[in-house]
Design a protein around this motif. Structure first.
Motif, PDB file in Angstrom:
ATOM      1  N   CYS A 162      -1.053   5.094  -0.504  1.00 14.10           N
ATOM      2  CA  CYS A 162      -1.476   6.159   0.364  1.00 14.10           C
ATOM      3  C   CYS A 162      -2.729   5.806   1.285  1.00 14.10           C
ATOM      4  CB  CYS A 162      -2.193   7.234  -0.791  1.00 14.10           C
ATOM      5  SG  CYS A 162      -3.879   6.074  -1.376  1.00 14.10           S
ATOM      6  N   ALA A 163      -3.237   4.761   1.235  1.00 14.88           N
ATOM      7  CA  ALA A 163      -4.162   3.994   2.160  1.00 14.88           C
ATOM      8  C   ALA A 163      -5.634   4.645   2.054  1.00 14.88           C
ATOM      9  CB  ALA A 163      -3.511   3.978   3.616  1.00 14.88           C
TER      10      ALA A 163
ATOM     11  N   CYS B 239      -3.652   6.778  -4.799  1.00  6.74           N
ATOM     12  CA  CYS B 239      -2.885   6.414  -5.423  1.00  6.74           C
ATOM     13  C   CYS B 239      -3.121   5.384  -6.759  1.00  6.74           C
ATOM     14  CB  CYS B 239      -1.598   6.318  -4.724  1.00  6.74           C
ATOM     15  SG  CYS B 239      -1.617   4.698  -4.002  1.00  6.74           S
ATOM     16  N   GLY B 240      -3.976   4.498  -6.487  1.00 11.59           N
ATOM     17  CA  GLY B 240      -4.316   3.345  -7.185  1.00 11.59           C
ATOM     18  C   GLY B 240      -3.447   2.037  -7.037  1.00 11.59           C
ATOM     19  N   HIS B 241      -2.257   2.318  -6.048  1.00 15.55           N
ATOM     20  CA  HIS B 241      -1.442   1.189  -5.790  1.00 15.55           C
ATOM     21  C   HIS B 241      -1.911  -0.078  -5.660  1.00 15.55           C
ATOM     22  CE1 HIS B 241       2.901   1.176  -5.220  1.00 15.55           C
ATOM     23  NE2 HIS B 241       2.797   0.194  -4.275  1.00 15.55           N
ATOM     24  N   CYS B 242      -2.929  -0.172  -4.800  1.00 21.02           N
ATOM     25  CA  CYS B 242      -3.625  -1.364  -4.389  1.00 21.02           C
ATOM     26  C   CYS B 242      -4.836  -1.977  -4.922  1.00 21.02           C
ATOM     27  CB  CYS B 242      -3.948  -1.494  -2.867  1.00 21.02           C
ATOM     28  SG  CYS B 242      -5.343  -0.210  -2.691  1.00 21.02           S
TER      29      CYS B 242
ATOM     30  N   PHE C  90     -10.540  -1.067  -4.174  1.00 14.55           N
ATOM     31  CA  PHE C  90      -9.057  -0.663  -3.616  1.00 14.55           C
ATOM     32  C   PHE C  90      -8.982  -1.369  -2.489  1.00 14.55           C
ATOM     33  CE2 PHE C  90     -10.355   2.718  -6.350  1.00 14.55           C
ATOM     34  CZ  PHE C  90      -9.161   3.226  -6.949  1.00 14.55           C
TER      35      PHE C  90
ATOM     36  N   MET D 126       0.991  -1.076  -0.063  1.00 15.28           N
ATOM     37  CA  MET D 126       0.155   0.070  -0.022  1.00 15.28           C
ATOM     38  C   MET D 126       0.875   1.216   0.098  1.00 15.28           C
ATOM     39  SD  MET D 126      -3.178  -0.932   2.234  1.00 15.28           S
ATOM     40  CE  MET D 126      -4.199  -2.194   1.873  1.00 15.28           C
TER      41      MET D 126
END
Ligand SMILES: Cc1cc2nc3c(=O)[nH]c(=O)nc-3n(C[C@H](O)[C@H](O)[C@H](O)COP(=O)(O)OP(=O)(O)OC[C@H]3O[C@@H](n4cnc5c(N)ncnc54)[C@H](O)[C@@H]3O)c2cc1C
Ligand code: FES
Lengths: 285, 160
Positions: free
Chosen positions: A249-250, A254-257, A263, A247
């Motif tokens: 931004c949580a 950010c779209g990371h996860c 999300f 992760m």
């Protein structure tokens, strides 16, 4: 299951200053760290639901997602049980009591404790996966009369890898059936040996169709626990898993996860199994 | 034939191992079985010994272990209610591949492997169901062995 909560109503990027009040080894390579807020007002306002996580920030090193492992009713400090995995977690393990760090949270969805009312509940924890389930255990036992039969199956690699072993007797005394099993042991060990799925396979279930299961641990373990639960007659809509992936931004920005429409940071980490069955099999999200 | 027949039938039919098997067939199984009560710590069988019986656990737990030179008795699996132990007596040559010890007071249904084989030969339907059950037990055992071998909690990723 409660929807995801936001950390700070105005600014979820804002890190609160916390201080390490106590650190202790929980198992080899795993430690529990108790944090207190520097600001008493923040301490008074902060609350979380079982299963939620915080982002812990170590200046100059980075920020990591760590589940909250303490009793949600405990107000004086917040505990995190952490495995030394890489740079940030190793550095955190070395910090002395009194060190300040940043905390954003709580984030994420929580275990469905409201849906457990009037039902039998099985919790399946593997390794450090017991940490995010511990607040759920505390919550269920604090309101014991609201639930039916409560079972907790704990799996670990070896007996000395078990988390919170000194608490099991108190949990049992409060009406939780605690079943412990390890992957390997020598003949001094008098508990069970084998996978959590073996214990789940022979667990006596009063009403499988009215039983809710929550599981947290390695994904392969969760996958087979869920398959076993289904074969024992539990409804796939009554099974909850915790998905932890990298992760950033949580807060769903950010779209990371991201996986499809989900999300993992804000819709998860706790999901109803039937909604994420396909994600459970996806590597390196 | 044993003297505990009604109790035996009750204990046997309560185990998951025989779920769905007809009462007639359960009676046949009882004729090849006896109830066995083991106190905690007692050995059910020893690795390397030749046994005729296979066992279904009615209550209690049995630990399986193997002797490893230099390490002594190494336990590797705990089995409990409804599970089958000592299946070499039914489908192998009867030589036990592990030592089985009761870790608490345990009640088992001991079935003669020879009598079961005879029963399966003349009651094909029962034979089919029984071997299906044994295959299920073995596939479950294989899966859990695989998961143990994967060393899931060794800590390579996330919550492990
Ligand atoms: C919602 C959530 C809750 C979490 N709760 C806990 C907890 O209670 N206790 C705990 O010990 N850990 C928890 N984790 C995992 C923890 O965030 C990572 O172990 C940590 O970020 C590693 O940081 P590091 O800098 O020490 O290691 P890094 O150097 O970043 O990584 C070390 C190794 O860990 C892997 N890794 C890093 N982050 C993750 C992750 N999020 N998931 C899976 N693998 C990862 C890397 O791929 C690498 O192999 C949680 C993760 C999430 C997403
Ligand atoms: S971590 Fe940024 S969107 Fe989930």
């Amino acid at each position: 299951m409660k929807p995801a909560a936001t950390a700070h109503p105005h600014n979820p990027w804002l890190a609160h200053a916390v201080r390490i009040a106590h650190t202790e080894t929980a198992a080899p390579g795993v430690f529990t760290c108790d944090l207190v807020f520097e600001d008493p007002l923040t301490a008074a306002e902060y609350s979380f639901s079982p299963g939620q996580f915080n982002m812990l920030y170590l200046p100059g090193l980075g920020e990591i997602a760590i589940s909250i492992s303490s009793d949600p009713d405990q107000r004086d400090s917040i505990s995190h049980t952490i495995r030394e995995a890489g740079n940030v977690t190793r550095a955190l393990a070395q910090l002395p009591v009194g060190t300040s760090l940043g905390l954003r949270g709580p984030f994420g969805s929580s275990w469905p404790t409201e849906d457990c009312v009037g039902r039998d509940v099985v919790l399946v924890a593997g390794g450090i996966g017991l940490a995010p389930l511990r607040p759920a255990v505390c919550h269920l036992l604090a309101n014991r009369e609201r639930y039916g039969e409560l079972n907790l199956i704990i799996g670990a690699r070896e007996p000395f890898g078990l988390l919170y072993p000194l608490e099991y007797d108190a949990w049992r005394a409060h009406g939780l059936n605690v079943h412990v099993t390890v992957d390997r042991a020598n003949s001094d060990w008098h508990g069970a040996i084998g996978m959590v799925t073996n214990v789940l396979d022979r667990l006596w279930l009063r009403h499988a169709e009215n039983t809710l299961l929550m599981t947290c641990g390695p994904e392969v373990m969760m996958w087979y626990s869920v398959q076993m639960a289904i074969s024992r007659g539990l409804n796939p809509k009554s099974l909850y898993v915790s998905l932890e992936r990298n992760m950033n931004c949580a807060i769903g920005l950010c779209g990371h996860c991201q996986f499809g429409p989900q999300f993992l940071c804000k819709d998860g980490p706790i999901f109803r199994y039937d909604r994420v069955a396909s994600i459970l099999k996806v590597d390196d999200l | 034939m044993n003297t505990d027949q009604p109790d035996l039938l009750k204990q046997l039919s309560a185990t998951r191992f025989v779920e769905g098997i007809s009462t007639d067939h359960l009676q046949c199984l009882c004729r090849a079985s006896r109830l066995l009560k083991l106190p905690a710590g007692a050995k059910l069988f020893q690795e390397g010994s030749i046994e005729d019986e296979v066992f279904v656990i009615s209550s209690g737990h049995i630990r399986l272990s193997m002797n490893v030179p230099g390490r002594g008795d190494v336990p590797f699996l705990t089995t409990g209610p409804g599970e089958l132990v000592g299946w070499s007596g039914l489908i192998g040559d009867g030589r036990m591949t592990a030592t089985a010890t009761a870790i608490e007071d345990t009640i088992l249904i001991a079935m003669s492997g020879k009598r079961l084989q005879e029963l399966c030969d003349c009651e094909k339907e029962l034979g089919y169901v029984l071997l299906q059950r044994v295959a299920q037990v073995l596939s479950q055992r294989l899966l859990s062995t695989r998961l143990q071998l994967m060393d899931l909690f060794s800590g390579e990723k996330g919550y492990t």
